[in-house]
Design an enzyme around this catalytic site. Structure first.
Site, PDB file in Angstrom:
ATOM      1  N   GLU A   1       0.797  -1.232   0.000  1.00 36.86           N
ATOM      2  CA  GLU A   1       0.000   0.000   0.000  1.00 36.86           C
ATOM      3  C   GLU A   1       0.826   1.276   0.000  1.00 36.86           C
ATOM      4  O   GLU A   1       0.669   2.142   0.871  1.00 36.86           O
ATOM      5  CB  GLU A   1      -0.967  -0.011   1.197  1.00 36.86           C
TER       6      GLU A   1
ATOM      7  N   GLU B   1      -5.475  -8.341  -1.063  1.00 36.26           N
ATOM      8  CA  GLU B   1      -6.196  -8.103   0.191  1.00 36.26           C
ATOM      9  C   GLU B   1      -7.645  -7.779  -0.108  1.00 36.26           C
ATOM     10  O   GLU B   1      -7.940  -6.891  -0.912  1.00 36.26           O
ATOM     11  CB  GLU B   1      -5.593  -6.944   0.990  1.00 36.26           C
TER      12      GLU B   1
HETATM   13  C1  BG6 Z   1      -4.530  -2.932   4.657  1.00 40.41           C
HETATM   14  C2  BG6 Z   1      -3.233  -3.349   5.271  1.00 40.41           C
HETATM   15  O1  BG6 Z   1      -4.526  -1.575   4.656  1.00 40.41           O
HETATM   16  O2  BG6 Z   1      -5.719  -3.215   5.307  1.00 40.41           O
HETATM   17  C3  BG6 Z   1      -3.346  -4.390   6.364  1.00 40.41           C
HETATM   18  O3  BG6 Z   1      -2.316  -3.759   4.298  1.00 40.41           O
HETATM   19  C4  BG6 Z   1      -4.571  -4.101   7.203  1.00 40.41           C
HETATM   20  O4  BG6 Z   1      -2.151  -4.403   7.095  1.00 40.41           O
HETATM   21  C5  BG6 Z   1      -5.795  -4.204   6.315  1.00 40.41           C
HETATM   22  O5  BG6 Z   1      -4.702  -4.900   8.328  1.00 40.41           O
HETATM   23  C6  BG6 Z   1      -7.120  -4.053   7.031  1.00 40.41           C
HETATM   24  O6  BG6 Z   1      -7.136  -2.884   7.787  1.00 40.41           O
HETATM   25  P1  BG6 Z   1      -7.486  -2.905   9.343  1.00 40.41           P
HETATM   26  O7  BG6 Z   1      -7.220  -1.550   9.792  1.00 40.41           O
HETATM   27  O8  BG6 Z   1      -8.908  -3.290   9.428  1.00 40.41           O
HETATM   28  O9  BG6 Z   1      -6.578  -3.912   9.975  1.00 40.41           O
END
Ligand code: BG6
Length: 480
Positions: A198, A379
């Site tokens: 990211e 993701e």
């Molecule tokens: C992404 C990141 O932004 O989103 C992760 O790469 C992160 O590290 C994921 O955990 C989800 O976000 P959050 O804040 O719900 O953990």
């Protein structure tokens, strides 16, 4: 739903949210070790204290690395990276659970300071390398492709404190030393690499290792990351002809709030704030709209001779992205990717993230139209409050719906739109600590971890209902 035979289906994690093993086997400190639970965007996140009681950047000496450095931390605070969910000791059990699901890819990140505790050693820490070697071997045992994020939103604290992190070119040198060791040691077993996670949302001490969050620092640090990534790509291509190099971008889309032309155009400018990063790294050049923006804002990027050629000559092989939700923008709003503007057509999670399966088809089309390189969804997933029974069983039908509906849209992007998609790794396949809030309560996993926000619990793993749903889904997928 149809997916190509060679499609990679798996799960994703990140070291400081998952591993624990904080002061073990020579691990140095990373910036995230100073991040307490709370909102990532507030300065409170960076609560660290020197032994003499001063707060601010820690100025320790090499010899005061863990376990001695424990004295630097405020006993009354909670630091999620210090415990994670103990993947460090449970990697065999965790990888087996993933393999039993029928998954064929596992995304994890390297904790930089396990390999180079301060970032500046000339010889890597063998114990750190050994841990990742064991993880990779374990994946191979089950035919799981490792997908490695070289740097997931972190930097050795020493590099942050000494050089102000990515605002210095010295960090490029340190990063390339890490890459070289990883490519040498693991290059034969690992095909897919992500140079960074990211890159478009990295800010401040914990992520960039910088003390300032102003735009000048942010864009200068980003330039150094672009160069580091391009040189890592060059190195990998020279050392490992089969390697595929990508970078990960947070690409949850933004829509115009209305069809008013001004709102529609505000979407174009808002989206450029995100796509600027992939434009530089995949098209290999700074786009005109960004040069104009720099001019207008008085931002000056210091470059060295040869930087622009490096960007042009070493672009990425694929685009990787996260997509969880969508947001909206209009003429009046000050667009910020982290702000969740409402969309009246979509439901939301308890963290106000919209649930928008079509967003993933939208992004796949958007990036393929723009770059013509394959995509990898690295993701996606649903962070929710789970309830469990006395056997720690979670009936997470909402997560099953979320995943199923997103998978349908991915399949349409492949089948109907012709987008080449390499694979999909679901975020937080095993419950882990949230990045933005440091909570355990925001759970993403198909596998429940018995731990609460205060670090209490057995850390035992329990498959949720969604685990069994996914297993069936993948069985059907592999039969095709
Ligand atoms: C992404 C990141 O932004 O989103 C992760 O790469 C992160 O590290 C994921 O955990 C989800 O976000 P959050 O804040 O719900 O953990």
């Amino acid at each position: 739903m149809k997916f190509p035979k060679e499609f990679l289906f798996g799960g994703a994690t990140a070291d400081f949210q998952f591993e624990g093993g904080f002061a073990e086997d020579g691990r140095g400190l990373i910036t995230h070790d100073f991040v307490t639970t709370g909102d990532v965007s507030t300065p409170r996140r960076i609560t660290y204290q020197t032994p003499d009681g001063k707060t601010g950047a820690v100025d320790w000496k090499k010899e005061s690395m863990p376990p001695e450095a424990v004295g630097y931390f405020d006993e009354t605070e909670k630091y999620p990276s210090h415990y994670g969910v103990d993947f460090y000791h449970r990697y065999q059990e965790d990888i087996k659970l993933i393999a039993d699901l029928g998954m064929n890819v596992f995304r994890f990140s390297i904790c930089w300071s396990r390999i180079f505790p301060t970032g500046e050693e000339t010889v890597p820490n063998e114990q750190g390398l050994l841990f990742y070697q064991k993880v990779i071997d374990e994946c191979q045992k089950y035919g799981i492709e490792p997908l490695i994020t070289i740097c997931h939103d972190e930097i050795p604290a020493e590099l942050a404190n000494k050089y102000d992190g990515w605002s210095s070119r010295k960090t490029i040198t340190a990063y390339l030393r890490l890459c070289q060791v990883l490519f040498e040691r693991f290059g034969k077993q690992v095909k897919y690499w992500l140079t960074f996670n990211e890159v478009n949302v990295l800010r401040g001490y914990s992520m960039l290792g910088t003390r300032s969050v102003d735009e000048q620092t942010f864009y200068q640090a980003s330039h150094h990351i672009f160069i580091a990534s391009a040189l890592a790509t060059k190195m990998a291509h020279e050392m490992l002809p089969e390697a595929m190099l990508g970078t990960m971008y947070a690409l949850s889309p933004v829509y115009p709030l209305t069809c008013k032309p001004e709102d529609v155009f505000s979407q174009v400018t808002a989206r450029r704030k995100t796509l600027f990063f992939s434009d530089v790294m995949i098209r290999g050049t700074y786009p005109n709209y960004q040069k104009k923006y720099f001019e207008k804002e008085g931002i000056k990027i210091v470059m060295e001779p040869g930087d622009l050629e490096t960007l042009k000559n070493h672009t990425l092989d694929y685009i990787a992205f996260s997509c969880y939700r969508s947001t909206t923008v209009n003429q009046e709003s000050q667009y910020d990717i982290m702000v969740m503007d409402p969309n009246p057509y979509l439901p939301k999670t308890k963290w106000n993230w919209t649930v928008d399966p079509m967003s993933i088809r939208y992004v796949l089309n958007e990036v393929y139209d723009r770059y013509q390189v394959p995509a990898f969804i690295v993701e996606n997933g649903m962070g929710e409050i789970d309830r469990w029974d006395e056997n720690f069983y979670v009936e997470d039908d909402y997560r099953i719906d979320y995943l199923n509906n997103h998978f349908k849209e991915i399949a349409k992007a492949i089948e109907e739109d012709g987008v080449p998609v390499l694979g999909y790794t679901m975020w937080g396949i095993i419950d882990l600590v949230s990045l933005s809030t440091g909570e355990m309560a925001k759970r993403y996993g198909l596998i429940f971890v018995d731990m609460d926000d205060f670090g209490n619990g057995s850390l035992n793993r329990y498959p949720k209902k969604s685990y069994f749903w996914m297993k069936d889904f993948l069985e059907a997928f592999h039969e095709k």
